[in-house]
Design a protein around this motif. Structure first.
Motif, mmCIF file in Angstrom:
data_model
loop_
_atom_site.group_PDB
_atom_site.id
_atom_site.type_symbol
_atom_site.label_atom_id
_atom_site.label_comp_id
_atom_site.label_asym_id
_atom_site.label_seq_id
_atom_site.Cartn_x
_atom_site.Cartn_y
_atom_site.Cartn_z
ATOM 1 N N ALA A 80 0.852 -1.201 -0.034
ATOM 2 C CA ALA A 80 -0.098 0.105 -0.024
ATOM 3 C C ALA A 80 0.868 1.254 -0.068
ATOM 4 O O ALA A 80 2.048 1.234 0.404
ATOM 5 N N GLU A 103 -12.484 8.519 -0.815
ATOM 6 C CA GLU A 103 -12.051 7.011 -1.022
ATOM 7 C C GLU A 103 -12.864 6.191 -1.991
ATOM 8 O O GLU A 103 -12.163 5.163 -2.598
ATOM 9 N N HIS A 156 -11.043 6.305 -5.346
ATOM 10 C CA HIS A 156 -9.874 5.263 -5.460
ATOM 11 C C HIS A 156 -10.051 3.916 -5.322
ATOM 12 O O HIS A 156 -9.062 3.132 -5.766
ATOM 13 N N ARG A 157 -11.038 3.462 -4.797
ATOM 14 C CA ARG A 157 -11.304 1.881 -4.491
ATOM 15 C C ARG A 157 -11.826 1.409 -5.800
ATOM 16 O O ARG A 157 -13.147 1.789 -6.251
ATOM 17 N N THR A 184 -8.841 -0.020 -0.329
ATOM 18 C CA THR A 184 -8.313 0.803 0.471
ATOM 19 C C THR A 184 -8.256 0.332 2.136
ATOM 20 O O THR A 184 -8.896 -0.733 2.433
ATOM 21 N N TRP A 185 -7.293 0.725 2.947
ATOM 22 C CA TRP A 185 -6.828 0.174 3.893
ATOM 23 C C TRP A 185 -6.832 1.257 5.201
ATOM 24 O O TRP A 185 -6.369 2.286 4.963
ATOM 25 N N ARG A 205 -10.380 -1.844 6.627
ATOM 26 C CA ARG A 205 -11.272 -0.707 7.010
ATOM 27 C C ARG A 205 -12.142 -0.878 8.111
ATOM 28 O O ARG A 205 -12.930 -2.015 8.164
ATOM 29 N N VAL A 235 -6.240 6.673 5.839
ATOM 30 C CA VAL A 235 -6.890 5.753 4.730
ATOM 31 C C VAL A 235 -5.626 5.856 3.693
ATOM 32 O O VAL A 235 -5.301 6.813 3.373
ATOM 33 N N THR A 290 -4.364 3.404 -0.168
ATOM 34 C CA THR A 290 -4.702 2.603 -1.179
ATOM 35 C C THR A 290 -3.698 1.488 -1.562
ATOM 36 O O THR A 290 -2.729 1.796 -1.162
#
Length: 98
Positions: free
Chosen positions: A36, A46, A49-50, A56-57, A72, A83, A85
């Motif tokens: 990541a 978010e 980006h996901r 995402t984490w 998450r 957060v 990615t």
């Protein structure tokens, strides 16, 4: 069962694009090997980006040791962790003529 030190994430650089990343196993039973970005994103953005192939984490900072990735938190609006990615290298400029 405790994890080995090698299983915990250590900040490093991507060997291909030199971006700051963290590489770590996330989960305990069916763990995923995740690389990541260390640069946090805006939680409000978010969803942009996901994707199905780029999750995402949460990036947590324990009192001792390196930062760690976690699934998450739910519900997302209550999470206070940064957060991040999954890392994908940016497209490279062609460096050959053919």
């Amino acid at each position: 069962m405790s994890r080995r030190a090698a299983d915990l994430g250590t900040p490093a650089r991507c060997p291909a694009c030199r971006a700051p990343v963290i590489r770590q196993w996330v989960g305990t039973v069916a763990a995923l090997r995740i690389t990541a970005n260390l640069t946090p994103i805006d939680p409000a953005a978010e969803d942009q980006h996901r994707t199905p192939n780029q999750l995402t984490w949460c990036l947590t900072h324990p009192r001792t040791g390196p930062p760690q990735l976690r699934w998450r938190c739910w519900p997302r609006g209550t999470c206070t962790h940064p957060v991040v990615t999954e890392h994908t290298c940016p497209p490279q400029e062609p460096n050959t003529l053919f």
